[in-house]
Design an enzyme around this catalytic site. Structure first.
Site, PDB file in Angstrom:
ATOM      1  N   ARG A  40     -20.330 -40.767  58.627  1.00  0.00           N
ATOM      2  CA  ARG A  40     -19.686 -40.372  59.881  1.00  0.00           C
ATOM      3  C   ARG A  40     -20.763 -39.926  60.866  1.00  0.00           C
ATOM      4  O   ARG A  40     -21.093 -38.749  60.977  1.00  0.00           O
ATOM      5  CB  ARG A  40     -18.687 -39.244  59.632  1.00  0.00           C
ATOM      6  N   SER A 112      -6.662 -40.670  59.280  1.00  0.00           N
ATOM      7  CA  SER A 112      -6.420 -39.241  59.486  1.00  0.00           C
ATOM      8  C   SER A 112      -5.046 -39.053  60.111  1.00  0.00           C
ATOM      9  O   SER A 112      -4.713 -39.747  61.082  1.00  0.00           O
ATOM     10  CB  SER A 112      -7.451 -38.645  60.445  1.00  0.00           C
ATOM     11  N   LYS A 141     -16.122 -30.458  63.614  1.00  0.00           N
ATOM     12  CA  LYS A 141     -15.480 -31.448  64.486  1.00  0.00           C
ATOM     13  C   LYS A 141     -15.054 -30.718  65.743  1.00  0.00           C
ATOM     14  O   LYS A 141     -14.131 -29.887  65.703  1.00  0.00           O
ATOM     15  CB  LYS A 141     -14.263 -32.043  63.760  1.00  0.00           C
TER      16      LYS A 141
HETATM   17  N1  3NM Z   1     -11.749 -34.390  60.441  1.00  0.00           N
HETATM   18  P1  3NM Z   1     -15.884 -29.353  57.360  1.00  0.00           P
HETATM   19  S1  3NM Z   1     -11.602 -31.871  60.237  1.00  0.00           S
HETATM   20  C1  3NM Z   1     -14.154 -34.898  60.129  1.00  0.00           C
HETATM   21  O1  3NM Z   1      -8.731 -32.539  60.850  1.00  0.00           O
HETATM   22  C2  3NM Z   1     -13.026 -33.963  60.203  1.00  0.00           C
HETATM   23  O2  3NM Z   1      -8.990 -34.679  60.829  1.00  0.00           O
HETATM   24  C3  3NM Z   1     -10.879 -33.377  60.483  1.00  0.00           C
HETATM   25  O3  3NM Z   1     -15.719 -30.699  58.181  1.00  0.00           O
HETATM   26  C4  3NM Z   1      -9.434 -33.533  60.752  1.00  0.00           C
HETATM   27  O4  3NM Z   1     -15.670 -29.682  55.931  1.00  0.00           O
HETATM   28  C5  3NM Z   1     -13.120 -32.578  60.060  1.00  0.00           C
HETATM   29  O5  3NM Z   1     -17.306 -28.928  57.621  1.00  0.00           O
HETATM   30  C6  3NM Z   1     -14.370 -31.812  59.794  1.00  0.00           C
HETATM   31  O6  3NM Z   1     -14.882 -28.366  57.894  1.00  0.00           O
HETATM   32  C7  3NM Z   1     -14.511 -31.358  58.360  1.00  0.00           C
END
Ligand code: 3NM
Length: 217
Positions: A40, A112, A141
């Site tokens: 990503r 997603s 994000k």
């Molecule tokens: N998508 P971390 S949250 C890439 O809610 C991504 O769809 C999300 O990173 C969504 O594990 C997210 O550091 C980031 O919180 C996840």
């Protein structure tokens, strides 16, 4: 897809690491036992052009070495060019139906989702699994929605018992069991491994805790 492949789903781009080389982080995570990897390369400081392609090739080669599927986020053309194992798209990315048509039936498609309506649409588009989040607050994000907890995971697992589900957003060693107990097959995460000072240790510990909860349920 085999839903066990979702158990510990690591996502990373070069922009997500702090002190280590991202290739070192990925190899440590693979050595530690991640079950799926998503490339990503997105957001501030992300690589572009040839640099992105070369980094993706290096990540793919490492995944192959450890026999872990290599999924590309959003960039379907790159996924096709590199013969990646699959593509993951969000709601703001290209349409999932069009992507399924482009990549064919033998590649993994992840979508997603943030509501049961989006989950149903993802199934109709031919998604192999859905990502549900953000479960908890995330700093990885910038345009993430507000944390939604595990309610949608519970609803989705109850409505579509055979659909593979992965939770995402703010997942750590301390809360990953809650996500699985809610009905997810696995957890996908960035920072819990990518910014850990010892990514190998973080991965081993996460896997250990996830294996414990798998035994309980
Ligand atoms: N998508 P971390 S949250 C890439 O809610 C991504 O769809 C999300 O990173 C969504 O594990 C997210 O550091 C980031 O919180 C996840």
């Amino acid at each position: 897809m085999n839903r066990e492949q979702l158990q510990l789903y690591f996502i990373m781009g070069s922009q997500n690491v702090e002190e280590h080389d991202p290739i070192v982080v990925l190899e440590e995570a693979l050595r530690g036992g991640i079950t799926l990897f998503q490339f990503r390369e997105k957001g501030e400081n992300a690589l572009t052009g040839e640099d992105k392609i070369n980094f993706a090739k290096a990540c793919k080669a490492l995944c192959k070495k450890y026999n872990v599927p290599f999924i590309i986020n959003d960039d379907v053309n790159l996924a096709i060019a590199l013969d990646a194992d699959g593509v993951h798209v969000g709601q703001d990315d290209a349409n999932a139906i069009a992507i399924r048509e482009k990549i064919g039936l033998d590649k993994i498609l992840g979508v997603s989702t943030h509501s049961l309506t989006e989950v149903t649409a993802a199934i109709n588009a031919g998604a192999d699994y859905v990502g549900i989040g953000p479960v908890y607050a995330t700093t990885s994000k910038s345009d993430a929605n507000s944390p939604a907890g595990t309610i949608l995971i519970e609803q989705t697992a109850a409505t579509y018992p055979s659909l593979p589900i992965v939770g995402i957003g703010g997942i750590t060693i301390d809360n990953c069991q809650t996500v699985i107990r809610a009905g997810a097959d696995g957890v996908s995460l960035i920072s819990a491994i990518a910014t850990h000072e010892e990514p190998f240790v973080a991965t081993r510990q996460l896997l250990h805790v996830l294996q414990q909860v798998a035994k309980i349920s």
